[in-house]
Design an enzyme around this catalytic site. Structure first.
Site, PDB file in Angstrom:
ATOM      1  N   GLY A  93     113.722  46.323  71.788  1.00  0.00           N
ATOM      2  CA  GLY A  93     112.244  45.963  71.378  1.00  0.00           C
ATOM      3  C   GLY A  93     111.696  46.986  72.465  1.00  0.00           C
ATOM      4  O   GLY A  93     110.649  47.171  72.707  1.00  0.00           O
ATOM      5  N   HIS A 100     112.155  55.128  79.095  1.00  0.00           N
ATOM      6  CA  HIS A 100     110.421  53.793  80.769  1.00  0.00           C
ATOM      7  C   HIS A 100     110.967  53.345  80.937  1.00  0.00           C
ATOM      8  O   HIS A 100     111.466  51.957  80.451  1.00  0.00           O
ATOM      9  CB  HIS A 100     108.811  54.279  79.711  1.00  0.00           C
TER      10      HIS A 100
HETATM   11  P1  AMP Z   1     108.766  49.197  74.993  1.00  0.00           P
HETATM   12  O1  AMP Z   1     108.212  48.684  74.303  1.00  0.00           O
HETATM   13  O2  AMP Z   1     109.477  49.001  76.683  1.00  0.00           O
HETATM   14  O3  AMP Z   1     108.604  50.965  74.388  1.00  0.00           O
HETATM   15  O4  AMP Z   1     107.213  50.222  75.187  1.00  0.00           O
HETATM   16  C1  AMP Z   1     106.095  50.577  75.951  1.00  0.00           C
HETATM   17  C2  AMP Z   1     104.829  50.431  76.572  1.00  0.00           C
HETATM   18  O5  AMP Z   1     104.264  51.540  76.008  1.00  0.00           O
HETATM   19  C3  AMP Z   1     104.610  49.430  75.194  1.00  0.00           C
HETATM   20  O6  AMP Z   1     103.805  47.957  76.654  1.00  0.00           O
HETATM   21  C4  AMP Z   1     102.809  49.849  75.443  1.00  0.00           C
HETATM   22  O7  AMP Z   1     101.261  48.953  75.776  1.00  0.00           O
HETATM   23  C5  AMP Z   1     103.228  50.745  76.387  1.00  0.00           C
HETATM   24  N1  AMP Z   1     102.050  52.317  75.131  1.00  0.00           N
HETATM   25  C6  AMP Z   1     102.087  52.703  74.103  1.00  0.00           C
HETATM   26  N2  AMP Z   1     100.934  53.600  74.538  1.00  0.00           N
HETATM   27  C7  AMP Z   1     100.318  53.907  75.748  1.00  0.00           C
HETATM   28  C8  AMP Z   1      99.602  54.748  76.280  1.00  0.00           C
HETATM   29  N3  AMP Z   1      98.882  56.106  75.286  1.00  0.00           N
HETATM   30  N4  AMP Z   1      99.634  54.713  77.289  1.00  0.00           N
HETATM   31  C9  AMP Z   1      99.999  53.907  78.569  1.00  0.00           C
HETATM   32  N5  AMP Z   1     100.490  52.266  78.073  1.00  0.00           N
HETATM   33  C10 AMP Z   1     100.948  52.825  76.694  1.00  0.00           C
END
Ligand code: AMP
Ligand code: ZN
Length: 114
Positions: A93, A100
């Site tokens: 996912g 992160h």
């Molecule tokens: P993942 O799906 O584990 O790769 O998590 C990526 C996360 O990044 C998701 O929970 C998104 O909501 C978050 N995300 C995407 N763009 C941003 C942004 N510009 N600022 C903060 N969070 C973000």
């Protein structure tokens, strides 16, 4: 990496809700929070994901975990608990290709994940 969203956030080129910053890590609020507390902790250095960690990254990986536990404590999550999530790759996912760690807390979280 020039076209990486989280590298741009780490460089201050895209705004974020900063929660913690030091030379190694940045923590900021997730833009689409899935819990009352939803924080992302990223290494400033671009690492695509868990699969790209090497033994040279062991100290950084350990610091990521301990830094995140400190942030969770500072956010008042120790009393009721919290969850760390690191999604890796398509089936995991992962949607942003920069390592992160999600800190999720402030409500009871379901298990198993979907
Ligand atoms: P993942 O799906 O584990 O790769 O998590 C990526 C996360 O990044 C998701 O929970 C998104 O909501 C978050 N995300 C995407 N763009 C941003 C942004 N510009 N600022 C903060 N969070 C973000
Ligand atoms: Zn990056």
């Amino acid at each position: 990496m020039s076209d990486c969203l989280f590298c741009k956030i780490a460089a201050g080129q895209i705004p974020c809700t900063e929660i913690f910053a030091d030379d190694d890590f940045l923590a900021f609020g997730d833009i689409d929070p899935q819990a009352p507390t939803h924080i992302l902790v990223i290494p400033r250095r671009h690492i695509s994901g868990l699969s790209d960690l090497t033994t040279e990254d062991s100290l950084l990986a350990g610091k990521l975990l301990t830094r995140a536990t400190q942030i969770a404590a500072d956010e008042g999550l120790n009393s009721n608990g919290y969850r760390f999530v690191i999604n890796n790759g398509q089936d995991g996912g992962q949607t942003v290709g920069h390592l992160h760690l999600h800190i999720l807390g402030g409500r009871s979280l379901d298990w198993p994940p979907g």
